[in-house]
Design a protein around this motif. Structure first.
Motif, PDB file in Angstrom:
ATOM      1  N   HIS A 137       0.838  -1.192   0.000  1.00 14.04           N
ATOM      2  CA  HIS A 137       0.000   0.000   0.000  1.00 14.04           C
ATOM      3  C   HIS A 137       0.877   1.248   0.000  1.00 14.04           C
ATOM      4  O   HIS A 137       1.991   1.240   0.551  1.00 14.04           O
ATOM      5  CB  HIS A 137      -0.916   0.032   1.226  1.00 14.04           C
ATOM      6  N   THR A 167      -8.785   6.535  -2.645  1.00 12.66           N
ATOM      7  CA  THR A 167      -9.372   6.420  -1.313  1.00 12.66           C
ATOM      8  C   THR A 167      -8.256   6.466  -0.286  1.00 12.66           C
ATOM      9  O   THR A 167      -7.222   5.818  -0.461  1.00 12.66           O
ATOM     10  CB  THR A 167     -10.158   5.105  -1.166  1.00 12.66           C
ATOM     11  N   GLY A 169      -7.404   6.197   3.876  1.00 14.28           N
ATOM     12  CA  GLY A 169      -7.708   5.972   5.281  1.00 14.28           C
ATOM     13  C   GLY A 169      -6.652   6.637   6.141  1.00 14.28           C
ATOM     14  O   GLY A 169      -5.474   6.646   5.779  1.00 14.28           O
ATOM     15  N   LEU A 191      -9.046   2.370   5.815  1.00 13.21           N
ATOM     16  CA  LEU A 191      -9.117   2.276   4.353  1.00 13.21           C
ATOM     17  C   LEU A 191      -9.985   1.093   3.940  1.00 13.21           C
ATOM     18  O   LEU A 191     -10.839   1.220   3.041  1.00 13.21           O
ATOM     19  CB  LEU A 191      -7.706   2.120   3.775  1.00 13.21           C
ATOM     20  N   GLY A 203     -11.888  10.231   1.675  1.00 14.34           N
ATOM     21  CA  GLY A 203     -10.898  10.030   2.721  1.00 14.34           C
ATOM     22  C   GLY A 203     -11.520  10.237   4.074  1.00 14.34           C
ATOM     23  O   GLY A 203     -12.525  10.941   4.205  1.00 14.34           O
TER      24      GLY A 203
END
Length: 311
Positions: A137, A167, A169, A191, A203
């Protein structure tokens, strides 16, 4: 120009491709010259070569710095090395880990990961933070006391940079190397929750996920959740000396039955109706919708727990 590696005229402007082997890095243009002598044309083409060398040098320096920052980020999140040594490495990169930082985990269903990583590295440097790959990630660590709003801003910026929804997190704030790994795990769970809830391209932090955030958080802010959900009612009771929260609790406990609620509270049914109308004005017209009632009932239970048993 790209095919031949030579300058070419175009409507009164000379254009020369800036090439690094077969890779096109850009182009330079010379205006106001309808014609060029061979010596001038050769000088112009040499300028494109120098430009390519400068661009490659700059890119090499940026890639090296990104790699160093990514390696430091990986060591921080994996708790590899002495905290003092990690903090010193960060200071050499202009990152002060004694400040409060938030951790952001970014993901795009469509954008190539290398593009997302490059955009994240640019954002991290602008914020005096770090970015890199960790557990497949893209992760950023940047100064922020408000992970939720910062994640929303970052999702919009990265989405615009890569041309696809991103997106993000978030978790934090965390201070010092020791707190960052736990914040990363929470941001990763956030996330996953955002994606599962269909909030692709947005977010947020666990505090923005309602009762789901309470379940996901390592150190769930139960009081903050109660205040965000029931705050207007609790504040009204505190100011007026009323007990609307007890009426609300009884209403849900009795399956939203007005008759059973008035019996439990030993008041007239009209009193229950008036109190619920007041609650509706405080919490909003959708307070009795299924999604809201689930959050409100959880907040009521948490409030009851934090207040202790009634005498």
């Amino acid at each position: 120009s790209r095919a031949r590696g030579r300058a070419v005229p175009l409507d009164g402007t000379w254009v020369c491709a800036v090439l690094a082997g077969p890779e096109l890095l850009g182009s330079i243009a010379l205006t106001g010259r309808a014609g060029l002598a061979d010596a001038d044309r050769l000088l112009f083409e040499r300028a494109s070569v120098v430009t390519a060398l400068l661009m490659l040098l700059r890119r090499s320096v940026a890639e090296t710095e990104d790699r160093v920052r990514g390696e430091l980020l990986g060591d921080l999140l994996a708790r590899t090395g002495d905290p003092g040594t990690l903090a010193a490495r960060a200071r050499r990169l202009g990152v002060n880990l004694n400040r409060r930082h938030s951790v952001f985990v970014a993901h795009s269903e469509v954008a190539p990961r290398h593009r997302l990583l490059a955009a994240s590295a640019r954002s991290a440097q602008a914020l005096n933070g770090l970015a890199g790959l960790h557990h497949d990630h893209v992760v950023l660590v940047a100064p922020s006391d408000a992970p939720g709003p910062s994640a929303q801003t970052l999702a919009a910026e990265l989405g615009q940079a890569v041309g696809f929804p991103v997106t993000v997190g978030a978790a934090g704030p965390a201070t010092g190397p020791a707190e960052l790994p736990d914040a990363h795990r929470e941001a990763d769970r956030c996330l996953s929750a955002l994606r599962a809830l269909g909030r692709t391209g947005s977010g947020g932090a666990v505090a923005d996920l309602g009762f789901i955030g309470v379940l996901l958080g390592d150190q769930a802010d139960l009081g903050g959740y109660v205040q965000r959900t029931l705050g207007p009612v609790l504040d009204y009771d505190s100011r007026r000396g009323t007990d609307l929260v007890t009426t609300l609790d009884a209403y849900f406990a009795e399956g939203a039955s007005l008759t059973r609620t008035k019996t439990l509270l030993h008041v007239h049914v009209n009193t229950v109706v008036q109190r619920l109308e007041r609650i509706g004005r405080l919490l909003g017209p959708d307070w009795n919708a299924p999604a809201r009632t689930l959050e409100i009932q959880l907040a009521l239970r948490l409030h009851r727990l934090t207040q202790g048993p009634r005498p």
